[in-house]
Design a protein around this motif. Sequence first.
Motif, PDB file in Angstrom:
ATOM      1  N   MET A  85      59.190  56.495  32.484  1.00  0.00           N
ATOM      2  CA  MET A  85      58.715  57.676  31.968  1.00  0.00           C
ATOM      3  C   MET A  85      56.795  57.485  31.969  1.00  0.00           C
ATOM      4  N   TYR A  86      56.537  56.233  31.816  1.00  0.00           N
ATOM      5  CA  TYR A  86      55.227  55.898  31.742  1.00  0.00           C
ATOM      6  C   TYR A  86      54.689  55.178  32.742  1.00  0.00           C
ATOM      7  N   GLY A  95      56.017  62.434  33.761  1.00  0.00           N
ATOM      8  CA  GLY A  95      56.372  63.985  33.299  1.00  0.00           C
ATOM      9  C   GLY A  95      55.251  64.506  32.768  1.00  0.00           C
ATOM     10  N   THR A  96      55.575  65.802  32.701  1.00  0.00           N
ATOM     11  CA  THR A  96      54.452  66.852  31.757  1.00  0.00           C
ATOM     12  C   THR A  96      54.560  66.601  30.249  1.00  0.00           C
ATOM     13  N   ASN A 132      63.198  61.946  35.918  1.00  0.00           N
ATOM     14  CA  ASN A 132      64.282  61.748  36.267  1.00  0.00           C
ATOM     15  C   ASN A 132      65.175  63.000  36.141  1.00  0.00           C
ATOM     16  N   GLU A 133      65.786  63.667  37.247  1.00  0.00           N
ATOM     17  CA  GLU A 133      66.468  64.756  37.224  1.00  0.00           C
ATOM     18  C   GLU A 133      67.734  64.728  36.141  1.00  0.00           C
TER      19      GLU A 133
END
Length: 165
Positions: A85-86, A95-96, A132-133
């Motif tokens: 995520m980073y 991601g936001t 990731n969805e």
Amino acid sequence: MLKRNVRSSVFRFVSIAAFILVIAMTSSGCDRGASEQIQAAQKFADAIAHNNTPGRDSMVATRVFKKYFENPFVTSDFLSWMRTMYDIKSNKFLGTARADVDRDLKPDLENGGLLTGDEIEETGMVRVKSPNEGEPAAYFWMVKQKGHHWGVAMVTKGEMAVHFK
């Protein structure tokens, strides 16, 4: 006639400048510390993603969270998760990120779970959407104690309850 046009131009310029100033003041006031919390969460994620143990440990705010990092398997898992995520190259979340500055975590943290007994000034929650969805967002439990920088009380996958004692 010329005097009137000059006055009208000056009035228009002053009005526009005042309007821009008012907009700038109100937009910066709406942040209410959200940027600070997001930057602190990014700093923490950066320390983990780079496996910077002193940087990570300097931001851990609770005994429970500190104990997690004493286990090498949990630490390795956390490192892998943060790297999903980073982005290490751009130094930002993939991601936001949104901060809930109104989230009051004091009742959860005041029961002796903090590493230091210093007074809690502010708390909040930073939510980072997973790139990731179908994967839940990461929630950074943020705490600012008197005389300290922002610290991270816990990071959870999805929103959940944590017992800090």
